[in-house]
Write a protein that holds these residues in place. Structure first.
Motif, mmCIF file in Angstrom:
data_model
loop_
_atom_site.group_PDB
_atom_site.id
_atom_site.type_symbol
_atom_site.label_atom_id
_atom_site.label_comp_id
_atom_site.label_asym_id
_atom_site.label_seq_id
_atom_site.Cartn_x
_atom_site.Cartn_y
_atom_site.Cartn_z
ATOM 1 N N ASP A 109 -1.328 -2.999 0.579
ATOM 2 C CA ASP A 109 -0.729 -2.391 -0.608
ATOM 3 C C ASP A 109 0.433 -1.480 -0.230
ATOM 4 O OD1 ASP A 109 -0.969 -2.273 -3.512
ATOM 5 O OD2 ASP A 109 -1.388 -0.147 -3.218
ATOM 6 N N ARG A 110 0.321 -0.749 0.878
ATOM 7 C CA ARG A 110 1.427 0.084 1.338
ATOM 8 C C ARG A 110 2.593 -0.772 1.819
ATOM 9 N NH1 ARG A 110 -1.662 3.787 5.495
ATOM 10 N NH2 ARG A 110 -3.050 1.980 5.491
ATOM 11 N N ARG A 112 3.362 -3.638 0.605
ATOM 12 C CA ARG A 112 3.986 -4.178 -0.610
ATOM 13 C C ARG A 112 5.025 -3.215 -1.159
ATOM 14 N NH1 ARG A 112 2.761 -3.701 -6.141
ATOM 15 N NH2 ARG A 112 0.968 -2.363 -5.657
ATOM 16 N N HIS A 113 4.687 -1.949 -1.231
ATOM 17 C CA HIS A 113 5.631 -0.963 -1.749
ATOM 18 C C HIS A 113 6.797 -0.748 -0.776
ATOM 19 C CE1 HIS A 113 3.367 0.235 -5.277
ATOM 20 N NE2 HIS A 113 2.274 0.296 -4.548
ATOM 21 N N SER A 114 6.494 -0.718 0.497
ATOM 22 C CA SER A 114 7.529 -0.411 1.481
ATOM 23 C C SER A 114 8.575 -1.507 1.580
ATOM 24 C CB SER A 114 6.887 -0.171 2.850
ATOM 25 O OG SER A 114 5.952 0.882 2.797
ATOM 26 N N GLY A 116 9.203 -3.688 -0.838
ATOM 27 C CA GLY A 116 9.710 -4.034 -2.157
ATOM 28 C C GLY A 116 9.308 -5.421 -2.617
#
Length: 451
Positions: A109-110, A112-114, A116
């Motif tokens: 999940d981290r 995914r955000h990092s 983009g």
């Protein structure tokens, strides 16, 4: 300069329009390049921020101290391959000593955000090698199956996974399956995809639809046997048990066990038999299993016990004889009576669409993949067709089948009606259908000539 500015504005506008209206086209034209650049430039810092780096080894520290150099930085997993796909990126990583595949899975999940991305999933390929599958957009919002899929006997593509991979229903690997879902959850569309995929293969389809046949009887041209009430369903299931016993007798007669026969040539199921002697495999689709298990009188209770007994026998013994079960229902718990939990234990493949309570999700995944229960109860009402699938290995994934209307499924079954096999044991249950209408003659503006 003005022409360059106008061109840049048009390109940005086109990219924004594609991302809004056609995310798949946007990904193939702009998104894949931008995502690959983000991964290339941010990789080291992202891995360090996500705790996926290891400190330098002792020999590197010693070498830096002897050479009077700065202390080496922590090392991230080594990238073995970066491959773009039609839905995202596939990143294959070689873990450093001391790292574990679970560390990467916990950080998805981290990541995914990092990076983009829309979604990131991980799986261990082998010891020390992990594959990250990144999706650039919501592939389940508008399902588009790839044009080229891997179709083999008894293995059909039925849905798309959230990581962009194709979800196959492989009956030789997972012989029996259970599909749960509330009303208007997409269960019928999933079943139509199964029938449409099997219609093009050399397989006998047997249907039990106790809703007076409203779901399966429109597809009757491709079915070798159909039942629309519990009484007929009992006779059909007992006929299948008898057919199963006959197939086992054939396998036993052709086992060819002798000291001169290699182990690989000894027949243990229908797939070990020669092609000219192999019985046609049978897929049994039960549309609403609760209608077979409910009863109100003593006579109906006796009928119910015989139906469940036949289903349990087919689930326990049917695989080697080429009989596979595909059971659908809204609930499948112990409240349906004795024998139900024994039957559920034999159904390896589990698929749960939107359910109305946590207990229904536990019926599907509580005994094989507890982590999938939470995912199943979080499926929103406004997205019919999204489901959670899993098996006895404990793994699970979110999938969505492409929308297939009843007319499309009927056309597919009619087109492959010539593949419908005649099984002597099930001949009395063969649905009576009218012949297909002939192609209409072309209309002409002039009247036909008369003699």
């Amino acid at each position: 300069m003005t022409a360059f500015t106008v061109t840049l504005v048009l390109v940005v506008a086109a990219a924004g329009l594609l991302r809004w209206r056609r995310p798949a086209w946007y990904w193939l034209t702009f998104g894949v390049t931008l995502a690959a650049l983000r991964v290339a430039f941010r990789y080291a810092s992202v891995m360090d921020a996500c705790g996926l780096t290891v400190p330098p080894s002792r020999w590197r520290l010693t070498l830096a101290r002897v050479a009077n150099r700065p202390v080496p930085e922590s090392r991230a997993p080594r990238i073995l391959r970066l491959r773009p796909t039609r839905t995202g990126l596939v990143l294959r990583l070689k873990l450093r000593p001391g790292q574990d595949a679970f560390d990467v899975s916990a950080a998805t999940d981290r990541l995914r955000h990092s990076f983009g991305m829309y979604g990131v999933t991980s799986r261990e390929l082998r010891s020390g090698v992990v594959e990250l599958r990144m999706t650039g957009y919501d592939v389940l919002k508008r399902v588009q199956m790839p044009a080229n899929t891997d179709r083999t006997p008894m293995r059909i593509p039925v849905a798309l996974r959230e990581d962009g991979a194709i979800h196959y229903r492989d009956y030789r690997t997972v012989p029996h399956g259970l599909t749960l879902g509330a009303t208007e959850s997409g269960k019928s569309v999933y079943q139509r995809n199964l029938v449409a995929g099997l219609a093009a293969q050399d397989v006998a389809l047997v249907g039990i639809d106790c809703k007076q046949g409203v779901e399966l009887f429109p597809l009757a041209r491709r079915f070798s046997a159909l039942a629309d009430n519990p009484d007929t369903a009992l006779e059909l299931l007992e006929a299948l048990v008898s057919h199963m016993q006959d197939v086992y007798q054939l396998i036993r007669a052709q086992q060819r066990i002798s000291v001169n026969v290699p182990d690989a040539d000894i027949a243990a199921d229908i797939w070990d038999l020669p092609a000219d002697m192999r019985p046609v495999p049978v897929v049994v689709l039960v549309d609403e299993v609760a209608e077979l298990a409910l009863f109100a009188t003593k006579d109906e209770e006796k009928r119910r016990d015989r139906i469940i007994t036949a289903l349990v026998r087919l689930a326990q013994l049917g695989r080697a004889s080429g009989i596979y079960l595909e059971i659908c229902g809204q609930r499948f718990g112990s409240e349906l009576g004795k024998g139900i939990t024994m039957l559920r234990a034999q159904l390896t493949g589990r698929t749960a669409h939107r359910v109305n309570d946590e207990a229904s999700a536990n019926m599907a995944f509580g005994d094989i993949a507890p982590d999938a229960v939470l995912a199943a109860i979080q499926i929103p009402t406004e997205t019919p067709g999204i489901a959670v699938t899993g098996d006895s290995s404990g793994g699970w994934a979110r999938i969505r089948a492409p929308h297939t209307s009843l007319r499309q499924a009927v056309n597919t079954c009619n087109r492959h009606a010539d593949r419908t096999p005649d099984l002597p044991a099930l001949a009395v249950f063969r649905p009576a259908v009218a012949p297909l209408p002939a192609a209409p003659a072309p209309l002409s503006k002039t009247a036909p000539a008369t003699a």
